[in-house]
Scaffold this motif. Structure first.
Motif, PDB file in Angstrom:
ATOM      1  N   ILE A 162      24.800  38.817   7.778  1.00  0.00           N
ATOM      2  CA  ILE A 162      24.477  39.761   8.851  1.00  0.00           C
ATOM      3  C   ILE A 162      23.098  39.544   9.456  1.00  0.00           C
ATOM      4  N   ASP A 163      22.235  38.746   8.781  1.00  0.00           N
ATOM      5  CA  ASP A 163      20.867  38.634   9.286  1.00  0.00           C
ATOM      6  C   ASP A 163      20.138  37.499   8.570  1.00  0.00           C
ATOM      7  N   ILE A 164      19.050  37.066   9.170  1.00  0.00           N
ATOM      8  CA  ILE A 164      18.038  36.236   8.521  1.00  0.00           C
ATOM      9  C   ILE A 164      16.744  37.022   8.630  1.00  0.00           C
ATOM     10  N   ASP A 165      16.068  37.263   7.522  1.00  0.00           N
ATOM     11  CA  ASP A 165      14.834  38.052   7.571  1.00  0.00           C
ATOM     12  C   ASP A 165      13.844  37.502   6.558  1.00  0.00           C
ATOM     13  N   THR A 166      12.612  37.971   6.650  1.00  0.00           N
ATOM     14  CA  THR A 166      11.559  37.536   5.734  1.00  0.00           C
ATOM     15  C   THR A 166      11.753  38.213   4.380  1.00  0.00           C
ATOM     16  N   ALA A 167      11.569  37.450   3.323  1.00  0.00           N
ATOM     17  CA  ALA A 167      11.851  37.945   1.972  1.00  0.00           C
ATOM     18  C   ALA A 167      11.172  39.273   1.674  1.00  0.00           C
ATOM     19  N   ILE A 168       9.907  39.389   2.027  1.00  0.00           N
ATOM     20  CA  ILE A 168       9.160  40.613   1.680  1.00  0.00           C
ATOM     21  C   ILE A 168       9.711  41.823   2.422  1.00  0.00           C
ATOM     22  N   ASN A 169      10.395  41.591   3.532  1.00  0.00           N
ATOM     23  CA  ASN A 169      10.944  42.707   4.316  1.00  0.00           C
ATOM     24  C   ASN A 169      12.231  43.273   3.729  1.00  0.00           C
ATOM     25  N   VAL A 170      12.975  42.436   2.996  1.00  0.00           N
ATOM     26  CA  VAL A 170      14.330  42.863   2.618  1.00  0.00           C
ATOM     27  C   VAL A 170      14.634  42.806   1.125  1.00  0.00           C
ATOM     28  N   ILE A 171      13.992  41.928   0.373  1.00  0.00           N
ATOM     29  CA  ILE A 171      14.330  41.808  -1.043  1.00  0.00           C
ATOM     30  C   ILE A 171      13.671  42.944  -1.825  1.00  0.00           C
TER      31      ILE A 171
ATOM     32  N   VAL B 231      15.083  34.526   4.413  1.00  0.00           N
ATOM     33  CA  VAL B 231      16.253  34.556   3.539  1.00  0.00           C
ATOM     34  C   VAL B 231      17.467  35.006   4.338  1.00  0.00           C
ATOM     35  N   GLN B 232      18.628  34.511   3.920  1.00  0.00           N
ATOM     36  CA  GLN B 232      19.888  34.926   4.518  1.00  0.00           C
ATOM     37  C   GLN B 232      20.318  36.228   3.866  1.00  0.00           C
ATOM     38  N   VAL B 233      20.676  37.182   4.672  1.00  0.00           N
ATOM     39  CA  VAL B 233      21.057  38.507   4.190  1.00  0.00           C
ATOM     40  C   VAL B 233      22.573  38.625   4.222  1.00  0.00           C
ATOM     41  N   ILE B 234      23.170  38.778   3.046  1.00  0.00           N
ATOM     42  CA  ILE B 234      24.622  38.921   2.914  1.00  0.00           C
ATOM     43  C   ILE B 234      24.931  40.374   2.581  1.00  0.00           C
ATOM     44  N   GLU B 235      25.790  40.980   3.358  1.00  0.00           N
ATOM     45  CA  GLU B 235      26.258  42.334   3.072  1.00  0.00           C
ATOM     46  C   GLU B 235      27.692  42.277   2.555  1.00  0.00           C
ATOM     47  N   ASN B 236      27.925  42.927   1.438  1.00  0.00           N
ATOM     48  CA  ASN B 236      29.281  43.091   0.925  1.00  0.00           C
ATOM     49  C   ASN B 236      29.887  44.278   1.676  1.00  0.00           C
ATOM     50  N   LYS B 237      30.681  43.978   2.683  1.00  0.00           N
ATOM     51  CA  LYS B 237      31.192  45.026   3.566  1.00  0.00           C
ATOM     52  C   LYS B 237      32.115  45.999   2.837  1.00  0.00           C
ATOM     53  N   THR B 238      32.725  45.544   1.752  1.00  0.00           N
ATOM     54  CA  THR B 238      33.627  46.417   1.005  1.00  0.00           C
ATOM     55  C   THR B 238      32.865  47.450   0.192  1.00  0.00           C
ATOM     56  N   HIS B 239      31.778  47.028  -0.426  1.00  0.00           N
ATOM     57  CA  HIS B 239      31.097  47.897  -1.385  1.00  0.00           C
ATOM     58  C   HIS B 239      29.673  48.271  -0.981  1.00  0.00           C
ATOM     59  N   GLY B 240      29.158  47.703   0.110  1.00  0.00           N
ATOM     60  CA  GLY B 240      27.901  48.165   0.688  1.00  0.00           C
ATOM     61  C   GLY B 240      26.628  47.627   0.059  1.00  0.00           C
TER      62      GLY B 240
ATOM     63  N   PHE C 169      23.918  44.327  -1.039  1.00  0.00           N
ATOM     64  CA  PHE C 169      23.368  43.162  -0.349  1.00  0.00           C
ATOM     65  C   PHE C 169      22.943  42.089  -1.347  1.00  0.00           C
ATOM     66  N   ALA C 170      22.918  40.846  -0.881  1.00  0.00           N
ATOM     67  CA  ALA C 170      22.407  39.726  -1.669  1.00  0.00           C
ATOM     68  C   ALA C 170      21.633  38.805  -0.737  1.00  0.00           C
ATOM     69  N   TYR C 171      20.702  38.032  -1.333  1.00  0.00           N
ATOM     70  CA  TYR C 171      19.770  37.249  -0.531  1.00  0.00           C
ATOM     71  C   TYR C 171      19.622  35.834  -1.088  1.00  0.00           C
ATOM     72  N   CYS C 172      19.394  34.887  -0.173  1.00  0.00           N
ATOM     73  CA  CYS C 172      19.147  33.508  -0.584  1.00  0.00           C
ATOM     74  C   CYS C 172      18.365  32.805   0.515  1.00  0.00           C
ATOM     75  N   THR C 173      17.468  31.927   0.138  1.00  0.00           N
ATOM     76  CA  THR C 173      16.717  31.135   1.105  1.00  0.00           C
ATOM     77  C   THR C 173      17.654  30.211   1.879  1.00  0.00           C
ATOM     78  N   LEU C 174      17.138  29.613   2.939  1.00  0.00           N
ATOM     79  CA  LEU C 174      17.871  28.604   3.695  1.00  0.00           C
ATOM     80  C   LEU C 174      17.739  27.266   2.978  1.00  0.00           C
ATOM     81  N   ASN C 175      18.809  26.504   2.945  1.00  0.00           N
ATOM     82  CA  ASN C 175      18.774  25.226   2.245  1.00  0.00           C
ATOM     83  C   ASN C 175      17.835  24.261   2.957  1.00  0.00           C
TER      84      ASN C 175
END
Length: 471
Positions: free
Chosen positions: A80-89, A166-175, A177-183
């Motif tokens: 759903i997004d790409i954001d800075t780690a300190i903003n979202v993790i 980091v790439q922001v992944i939302e689990n749309k079923t359960h609400g 989030f998970a995060y990972c850097t760009l390769n």
């Protein structure tokens, strides 16, 4: 003639359990012998057998596991997004460094992880050279923490620092989030412990150009369904851990129309596309957080014996189990990987197993889906039959199949999903993981790829803890 005489005067057909030397001796006497591959449950360990018996046939455990499995299979991870780690993790600070695997502190970190930490401190401007960075890392002023304890994952060293996109992944079923850097791509990269000028320059380009452009494109897209891309990639010969050719190609196809609409200069768009296209592993940093989001949603279910985390930091292998809430880790020594080495390297060069990428196997893809990715054996060693056998064996230690991810070569069976600690202990079968090998010295990079399994010790500790919790 008595029955006993008849027995010994007829040709024997024998089932042999145990040492195969008996089979050879019997065959030498002309007997027909079937060797039965049997081991006592839990290796015959009394404490483990008692724990198994206690945790068997309990309705509350079966109900909890059914719930965990349903959560994993129904998860729908979406970028759903790409954001800075300190903003979202969660819990991220300017002086926090996240790393792969279970918790580990600076003095005992593996070489590749130490190199990656140094690189992150240089990248953040917290140190000006290698000596300063190493001194700062050892000073106690930096907080080191497992990515997994902050809803994140990272390949190899897995280092995440405050300014990294980091790439922001939302689990749309359960609400959740998970995060990972760009390769980062191939060659000298931070995840293998490199921290030279080339590495830092690329990281800054990812921060200043790649990240913002992808962020704009993802926002225009309304979200990219990663579960759908994984499902298609497995149909096309990926297993989404060490083989990501199809996944990366489909991600380009999914994001390209929106990249072209961002309004950025054509040269910038071309650089972004060329960077992604040049790196077949770009999709790994999407499949990993997608699996993380599915498994995190199933963590913390009382009475569940389902494994929700498998990861390694180059020193220890760690697992977490749904029924042991929070950050309860069960660890054992990181294992050496068996497989193919690149020219010029020997097994003595390789570091023990490292990285969070085993989250893919934990979710039922990666090594569990090797049967649908026969070309992977050219990278990790073995044969096509081996790849099929690995996938088939994993059904023995899991709860069910995930039809979202079906394997054409196995008549479209869903991938084996929901690793059950009880089944691992009862059978002695350990999860299969296919992975890259890092050089034990920081910055040299990948030296090969192959197959590895967790230490049994992790699962032994887990089942004893579960038996103590679940009465």
């Amino acid at each position: 003639m008595s029955s006993i005489d008849a027995l010994f005067n007829s040709k024997l057909a024998v089932i042999n359990i145990g040492a195969e030397t008996f089979k050879a001796e019997l065959e030498a006497q002309g007997a027909t012998v079937l060797q039965l591959d049997w081991k006592p449950p839990a290796g015959g360990n009394g404490k483990l057998i008692a724990a198994l018996e206690q945790l068997s046939n309990q309705e509350k455990i079966e109900a909890a596991n059914a719930k965990a499995l349903a959560i994993i299979i129904s998860a729908r991870p979406v970028l759903i997004d790409i954001d800075t780690a300190i903003n979202v993790i969660p819990g991220m600070t300017k002086h926090t460094i996240l790393h792969a695997g279970p918790p580990v502190e600076w003095p005992v970190m593996a070489g590749p992880m130490k190199g990656a930490v140094i690189g992150a401190l240089l990248y953040e401007g917290l140190a000006q050279n290698e000596e300063e960075a190493a001194k700062l890392a050892a000073s106690g002023q930096i907080t080191f923490a497992s990515c997994h304890e902050h809803s994140a994952v990272g390949p190899m060293a897995g280092i995440v620092s405050a300014s990294m996109p980091v790439q922001v992944i939302e689990n749309k079923t359960h609400g959740n989030f998970a995060y990972c850097t760009l390769n980062e791509g191939l060659g000298k990269v931070l995840r293998y412990g490199a921290f030279g000028e080339e590495v830092l320059k690329r990281l800054k380009w990812i921060e200043k150009e790649l990240g913002p452009v992808l962020k704009a494109a993802v926002k225009l897209s309304g979200g990219i369904d990663i579960r759908s891309l994984i499902a298609q990639a497995i149909q096309m010969g990926d297993e989404c851990h060490n083989r990501n050719k199809a996944g990366t190609s489909m991600f380009i196809r999914a994001i390209l129309p929106y990249l072209l609409r961002t309004g950025v200069e054509q040269e910038v768009t071309v650089r972004v596309i060329e960077f992604i296209n040049s790196n077949d592993h770009f999709f790994l940093n999407l499949s990993m957080p997608a699996c993380k989001a599915a498994l995190d949603a199933a963590h913390g279910i009382e009475n569940s014996t389902v494994v929700t985390t498998m990861c390694r930091n180059g020193v220890e292998f760690g697992i977490r189990v749904s029924g042991c809430p929070g950050n309860t880790w069960f660890t054992g020594p990181a294992q050496m990987i068996e497989g193919l080495l690149f020219p010029g390297f020997t097994s003595a060069d390789a570091n023990p197993d490292i990285g969070d990428s085993a989250i893919t196997e934990t979710c039922g893809i990666g090594g569990f889906a090797m049967g649908g990715a026969p070309a992977i054996v050219q990278f990790v060693g073995g044969t096509v039959e081996d790849a099929l056998g690995y996938s088939q064996k994993m059904y023995e230690i899991t709860l069910d199949e995930n039809q979202n991810y079906s394997i054409p070569n196995l008549n479209f069976r869903g991938t084996a999903t929901g690793i059950d600690v009880r089944k691992v202990i009862a059978s002695g079968i350990l999860p299969i993981i296919n992975t890259g090998m890092a050089h034990k010295q920081a910055g040299i990079g990948q030296v090969g790829a192959g197959i590895v399994r967790p230490p049994l010790e992790c699962f032994e500790k887990a089942i004893l803890a579960l038996a103590a919790r679940i009465k």
